[in-house]
Design a protein around this motif. Structure first.
Motif, PDB file in Angstrom:
ATOM      1  N   GLU A  54     -18.245  61.106  36.869  1.00 24.10           N
ATOM      2  CA  GLU A  54     -18.585  61.401  38.219  1.00 24.10           C
ATOM      3  C   GLU A  54     -19.144  60.690  39.046  1.00 24.10           C
ATOM      4  O   GLU A  54     -19.353  60.589  40.221  1.00 24.10           O
ATOM      5  N   SER A  55     -19.716  59.574  38.548  1.00 19.83           N
ATOM      6  CA  SER A  55     -20.618  58.522  39.301  1.00 19.83           C
ATOM      7  C   SER A  55     -20.503  57.057  38.723  1.00 19.83           C
ATOM      8  O   SER A  55     -20.240  56.738  37.629  1.00 19.83           O
ATOM      9  N   TRP A  56     -21.001  56.275  39.513  1.00 22.89           N
ATOM     10  CA  TRP A  56     -21.104  54.808  39.293  1.00 22.89           C
ATOM     11  C   TRP A  56     -22.478  54.440  39.501  1.00 22.89           C
ATOM     12  O   TRP A  56     -22.996  54.612  40.443  1.00 22.89           O
ATOM     13  N   PRO A  57     -23.092  53.661  38.616  1.00 25.00           N
ATOM     14  CA  PRO A  57     -24.608  53.336  38.526  1.00 25.00           C
ATOM     15  C   PRO A  57     -25.002  52.549  39.721  1.00 25.00           C
ATOM     16  O   PRO A  57     -25.953  52.652  40.162  1.00 25.00           O
ATOM     17  N   GLY A  58     -23.904  51.584  40.155  1.00 25.66           N
ATOM     18  CA  GLY A  58     -24.593  50.774  40.989  1.00 25.66           C
ATOM     19  C   GLY A  58     -25.360  49.543  40.535  1.00 25.66           C
ATOM     20  O   GLY A  58     -25.624  49.445  39.384  1.00 25.66           O
ATOM     21  N   ALA A  59     -25.987  48.676  41.280  1.00 34.91           N
ATOM     22  CA  ALA A  59     -26.871  47.595  41.104  1.00 34.91           C
ATOM     23  C   ALA A  59     -28.109  48.239  40.352  1.00 34.91           C
ATOM     24  O   ALA A  59     -28.596  48.935  41.027  1.00 34.91           O
ATOM     25  N   PRO A  60     -28.725  47.545  39.332  1.00 34.79           N
ATOM     26  CA  PRO A  60     -29.537  47.861  38.639  1.00 34.79           C
ATOM     27  C   PRO A  60     -30.934  47.712  39.398  1.00 34.79           C
ATOM     28  O   PRO A  60     -32.108  48.454  39.382  1.00 34.79           O
ATOM     29  N   GLU A  61     -31.001  46.933  40.726  1.00 35.49           N
ATOM     30  CA  GLU A  61     -32.334  46.484  41.281  1.00 35.49           C
ATOM     31  C   GLU A  61     -32.538  47.950  42.108  1.00 35.49           C
ATOM     32  O   GLU A  61     -33.835  48.221  42.059  1.00 35.49           O
ATOM     33  N   VAL A  62     -31.681  48.488  42.337  1.00 37.61           N
ATOM     34  CA  VAL A  62     -32.237  50.003  43.264  1.00 37.61           C
ATOM     35  C   VAL A  62     -31.279  51.148  42.716  1.00 37.61           C
ATOM     36  O   VAL A  62     -30.887  52.070  43.483  1.00 37.61           O
ATOM     37  N   ALA A  63     -30.761  51.207  41.430  1.00 41.62           N
ATOM     38  CA  ALA A  63     -30.000  52.388  40.781  1.00 41.62           C
ATOM     39  C   ALA A  63     -30.436  53.738  41.225  1.00 41.62           C
ATOM     40  O   ALA A  63     -31.630  53.872  40.460  1.00 41.62           O
ATOM     41  N   PRO A  64     -30.165  54.517  41.760  1.00 42.68           N
ATOM     42  CA  PRO A  64     -30.770  55.671  41.975  1.00 42.68           C
ATOM     43  C   PRO A  64     -30.181  56.795  40.703  1.00 42.68           C
ATOM     44  O   PRO A  64     -29.341  56.532  39.973  1.00 42.68           O
ATOM     45  N   ALA A  65     -30.996  57.495  40.552  1.00 44.60           N
ATOM     46  CA  ALA A  65     -30.895  58.644  39.458  1.00 44.60           C
ATOM     47  C   ALA A  65     -29.499  59.242  39.788  1.00 44.60           C
ATOM     48  O   ALA A  65     -29.382  59.694  40.959  1.00 44.60           O
ATOM     49  N   GLY A  66     -28.536  59.330  38.652  1.00 45.42           N
ATOM     50  CA  GLY A  66     -27.484  59.987  38.857  1.00 45.42           C
ATOM     51  C   GLY A  66     -26.211  59.120  39.572  1.00 45.42           C
ATOM     52  O   GLY A  66     -25.267  59.519  39.688  1.00 45.42           O
ATOM     53  N   GLY A  67     -26.543  57.866  39.899  1.00 42.72           N
ATOM     54  CA  GLY A  67     -25.801  57.078  40.513  1.00 42.72           C
ATOM     55  C   GLY A  67     -25.109  57.437  41.935  1.00 42.72           C
ATOM     56  O   GLY A  67     -25.562  58.269  42.672  1.00 42.72           O
ATOM     57  N   TYR A  68     -24.257  56.638  42.140  1.00 45.66           N
ATOM     58  CA  TYR A  68     -23.474  56.590  43.520  1.00 45.66           C
ATOM     59  C   TYR A  68     -22.075  57.655  43.357  1.00 45.66           C
ATOM     60  O   TYR A  68     -21.304  57.278  42.368  1.00 45.66           O
ATOM     61  N   GLY A  69     -21.698  58.664  44.109  1.00 43.94           N
ATOM     62  CA  GLY A  69     -20.359  59.347  44.021  1.00 43.94           C
ATOM     63  C   GLY A  69     -19.247  58.443  44.203  1.00 43.94           C
ATOM     64  O   GLY A  69     -19.093  57.343  44.937  1.00 43.94           O
ATOM     65  N   LYS A  70     -18.018  58.989  44.043  1.00 43.95           N
ATOM     66  CA  LYS A  70     -16.776  58.312  44.283  1.00 43.95           C
ATOM     67  C   LYS A  70     -16.595  58.117  45.643  1.00 43.95           C
ATOM     68  O   LYS A  70     -16.133  57.134  46.190  1.00 43.95           O
ATOM     69  N   ASP A  71     -16.897  58.960  46.733  1.00 38.66           N
ATOM     70  CA  ASP A  71     -16.838  58.773  48.144  1.00 38.66           C
ATOM     71  C   ASP A  71     -17.383  57.550  48.850  1.00 38.66           C
ATOM     72  O   ASP A  71     -17.038  56.841  49.587  1.00 38.66           O
ATOM     73  N   GLU A  72     -18.790  57.416  48.149  1.00 37.19           N
ATOM     74  CA  GLU A  72     -19.625  56.475  48.545  1.00 37.19           C
ATOM     75  C   GLU A  72     -19.265  55.132  48.306  1.00 37.19           C
ATOM     76  O   GLU A  72     -19.489  54.010  48.909  1.00 37.19           O
ATOM     77  N   VAL A  73     -18.865  54.964  47.003  1.00 39.01           N
ATOM     78  CA  VAL A  73     -18.263  53.940  46.357  1.00 39.01           C
ATOM     79  C   VAL A  73     -17.232  53.408  47.185  1.00 39.01           C
ATOM     80  O   VAL A  73     -16.968  52.043  47.446  1.00 39.01           O
ATOM     81  N   ARG A  74     -16.267  54.314  47.513  1.00 43.47           N
ATOM     82  CA  ARG A  74     -14.780  53.837  48.003  1.00 43.47           C
ATOM     83  C   ARG A  74     -15.210  53.200  49.500  1.00 43.47           C
ATOM     84  O   ARG A  74     -14.584  52.414  49.916  1.00 43.47           O
ATOM     85  N   ALA A  75     -16.236  53.984  50.149  1.00 44.37           N
ATOM     86  CA  ALA A  75     -16.568  53.532  51.395  1.00 44.37           C
ATOM     87  C   ALA A  75     -17.129  52.338  51.523  1.00 44.37           C
ATOM     88  O   ALA A  75     -16.909  51.507  52.311  1.00 44.37           O
ATOM     89  N   SER A  76     -17.981  51.610  50.367  1.00 44.01           N
ATOM     90  CA  SER A  76     -18.540  50.882  50.332  1.00 44.01           C
ATOM     91  C   SER A  76     -17.736  49.244  50.140  1.00 44.01           C
ATOM     92  O   SER A  76     -17.636  48.342  50.823  1.00 44.01           O
ATOM     93  N   PHE A  77     -16.719  49.734  49.354  1.00 45.82           N
ATOM     94  CA  PHE A  77     -15.648  48.553  48.980  1.00 45.82           C
ATOM     95  C   PHE A  77     -14.688  48.549  50.311  1.00 45.82           C
ATOM     96  O   PHE A  77     -14.330  47.258  50.736  1.00 45.82           O
ATOM     97  N   GLU A  78     -14.349  49.359  51.065  1.00 44.36           N
ATOM     98  CA  GLU A  78     -13.916  49.531  52.613  1.00 44.36           C
ATOM     99  C   GLU A  78     -14.596  48.455  53.533  1.00 44.36           C
ATOM    100  O   GLU A  78     -13.866  47.588  54.073  1.00 44.36           O
ATOM    101  N   GLY A  79     -16.084  48.713  53.286  1.00 43.11           N
ATOM    102  CA  GLY A  79     -16.975  48.243  54.417  1.00 43.11           C
ATOM    103  C   GLY A  79     -16.876  46.803  54.001  1.00 43.11           C
ATOM    104  O   GLY A  79     -17.090  45.939  55.113  1.00 43.11           O
ATOM    105  N   LEU A  80     -16.541  46.113  52.956  1.00 38.96           N
ATOM    106  CA  LEU A  80     -16.713  44.877  52.272  1.00 38.96           C
ATOM    107  C   LEU A  80     -15.556  44.110  53.210  1.00 38.96           C
ATOM    108  O   LEU A  80     -15.408  42.757  53.483  1.00 38.96           O
ATOM    109  N   GLN A  81     -14.442  44.746  53.657  1.00 41.51           N
ATOM    110  CA  GLN A  81     -13.391  44.125  54.151  1.00 41.51           C
ATOM    111  C   GLN A  81     -13.548  43.568  55.686  1.00 41.51           C
ATOM    112  O   GLN A  81     -12.730  42.903  56.171  1.00 41.51           O
TER     113      GLN A  81
END
Length: 423
Positions: A54-81
Motif C-alpha cells: 500500500e505504500s513506499w517508504p521514501g528517503a530515510p532522511e524524512v521517511a514518514p510513518a506509513g510511508g507514501y501512498g501510490k498517488d503521491e509517488v506517481r505524482a512525484s515521478f511525473e514532476g521529475l520530468q
C-alpha cells in the motif's frame, strides 16, 4: 530569455511545514543527480513494490510513518520530468559530494546538505512527527539558520544551480533562471512559521528563531508580509469580540460585556505578543488603540453607574481591572488620558486595589504666598472695621459652606472630564 517567475509554481506547492517531506526526492528516494535510465529503472522498481503493497517508504532522511501512498509517488515521478519544477526540489534536497563537475567549493555542498538535514529534522520535531525534546531543538534551529543564511547571503549556491540547469539542456529553463530560483528560495524556507505560530507556546519560543532568520539579508523584511495574514485574522477576531462587548454595554448587560473583554478580547490581544517584532508599529498601535478604547469605555460607564448606585466588591474589581488594562495596553498616544481615567476611578473607589504611581508636580509656592498676602490684608481691614470676634465667626461659616461648594465643583469637573475622555 529568463524563465518567468510565475512558471515556478512549485514554490507555492511546497510552502509550509512539509516542504521537505513533499520533496520529490524524499518521496521517490532518488538522488538529485539521477537522470534518464536511472530514473526509469527506479520507477519500475517502486511501481512493482506498490503493486503488492500500500505504500513506499521514501528517503530515510524524512521517511514518514506509513510511508507514501501510490498517488503521491506517481505524482512525484511525473514532476521529475519538468526541469522547472525539479530544480525547486533539488534546491531543497541533498546534493552529495562536489564531484559532479559543478566546480563548486567543497564546503558548499557540505553546508547545503547540512542545512537541508538540520532544517528538515527540526521541522519534523516541531510538527510532532519526531520525539526530539524541546530543549534540543534550539541548537538545530541555530545551525540550520546559520547554514542557510550564509549560503544565500554569499551567493555561492548560484554556480551549482547554473551547472544543473546546463546539465538539463532544456529550452524551457535557461541559466539566468538561477537568479529567479534563488530569489524565491528564502521565502519558501521560512514559510512554515505561520503554521508553527498557531500554537501560542511554540510561537513564543520561536520568536527569537524568526529574529535570527531576519538577521540575514536574504530574509530581512520577509516576516511582516509572512505574518500579515495571521495579524489580520487576529485583528478581525478582536474586532468582532469588541463589537459584541459594545452591544452588551449599550444594552446595560455590564457583566456580559466585562466577561467578553476579559476572557476574549484581552487574551486575543496578548496572543499577538510573539508577532510584535514582525508587525509594523502603526498596525500594532492601531490594534492596541481599539482594545484600550473598548476597555476604557466600559470602565467609564461603570463609573457613571456607580455615582447613583454604590458598586459591589466585584464591580469595583471589574472597574479597576478595565482601567488598568486599558492603560497597560493603550499605545503611547493614549497613555496620558488612560492614566488619568485610571487614577480618577481609583480615587472614586476610595482606595480599593493597588494605587497607581502618580507623577509628582511642584507645589505652586508663588500663588500660595500671593493668596496669603491677599487674605492677610483683607482680614486686617475687616478686623479694624468690625472687630475680631464677628469676623472670626463669619469666616468659619464661610469656610464650611465654601468647602461643600468646592467639593461639588471638583466632583462635577471630574465627571465632565471622564465623559469627554470616553472614546
Amino acid at each position: 530569455m529568463t524563465t518567468p517567475v510565475r512558471e515556478f509554481d512549485r514554490f507555492e506547492e511546497l510552502a509550509g511545514t512539509q516542504l521537505y517531506r513533499r520533496n520529490v526526492f524524499a518521496v521517490t528516494g532518488l538522488p538529485t543527480r539521477a537522470s534518464g535510465p536511472a530514473v526509469r529503472r527506479h520507477r519500475q522498481k517502486v511501481e512493482a513494490r506498490l503493486a503488492v503493497e500500500e505504500s513506499w517508504p521514501g528517503a530515510p532522511e524524512v521517511a514518514p510513518a506509513g510511508g507514501y501512498g501510490k498517488d503521491e509517488v506517481r505524482a512525484s515521478f511525473e514532476g521529475l520530468q519538468d526541469p522547472r519544477r525539479r530544480m525547486v526540489d533539488e534546491l531543497l534536497w541533498l546534493w552529495g559530494p562536489s564531484d559532479s563537475g559543478c566546480d563548486c567549493d567543497p564546503d558548499v555542498h557540505e553546508w547545503h546538505d547540512a542545512a537541508v538535514l538540520l532544517h528538515a529534522r527540526v521541522l519534523e520535531a516541531e510538527t510532532g512527527r519526531s520525539g526530539l525534546p524541546v530543549e534540543q531543538r534550539a541548537s538545530l534551529w541555530e545551525n540550520a539558520v546559520s547554514a542557510w543564511g550564509h549560503l544565500l547571503a554569499d551567493g555561492r549556491l548560484r554556480q551549482h544551480v547554473r551547472h544543473r540547469i546546463r546539465a538539463f539542456g532544456d529550452p524551457r529553463l535557461d541559466e539566468d533562471a538561477a537568479d529567479d530560483l534563488l530569489a524565491r528560495l528564502p521565502r519558501l524556507l521560512v514559510s512554515p512559521f505561520p503554521q508553527l505560530f498557531a500554537d501560542q507556546a511554540t510561537a513564543t519560543r520561536l520568536t527569537s528563531v524568526c529574529s535570527a532568520w531576519a538577521g540575514f539579508p536574504p530574509f530581512a523584511g520577509l516576516f511582516p508580509e509572512l505574518f500579515e495574514r495571521a495579524v489580520e485574522e487576529a485583528y478581525e477576531k478582536i474586532h468582532g469580540d469588541l463589537l459584541a462587548a459594545e452591544r452588551e454595554r449599550e444594552s446595560h448587560h455590564y457583566r456580559e460585556a466585562f466577561l467578553l473583554l476579559r476572557d476574549r478580547v484581552v487574551p486575543g490581544f496578548e496572543d499577538m505578543a510573539p508577532l510584535r517584532p514582525f508587525v509594523s508599529d502603526w498596525r500594532y498601535d492601531e490594534i492596541a488603540h481599539i482594545v484600550a478604547v473598548g476597555l476604557n469605555n466600559l470602565a467609564v460607564e461603570l463609573l457613571g453607574v456607580s455615582v447613583h448606585r454604590p458598586p459591589s466588591a466585584s464591580r469595583r474589581e471589574e472597574m479597576l481591572y478595565l482601567a488598568e488594562k486599558a492603560y497597560e495596553i493603550g499605545p503611547d498616544r493614549d497613555s496620558d488620558g488612560l492614566k488619568e481615567n485610571w487614577e480618577f476611578i481609583y480615587d472614586h473607589l476610595m482606595g480599593t486595589g493597588r494605587p497607581p504611581v502618580r507623577a509628582t508636580r511642584p507645589f505652586p509656592w508663588f500663588w500660595f504666598l500671593l493668596v496669603l498676602v491677599f487674605i492677610g490684608g483683607a482680614l486686617s481691614y475687616l478686623i479694624g472695621a468690625f472687630g475680631f470676634l464677628p469676623v472670626l465667626f463669619t469666616g468659619v461659616a464661610a469656610l464650611g459652606v465654601g468647602g461643600y461648594i468646592v467639593r461639588f465643583l471638583v466632583w462635577l469637573a471630574g465627571g465632565v472630564r471622564s465623559g469627554r475622555r470616553r472614546r
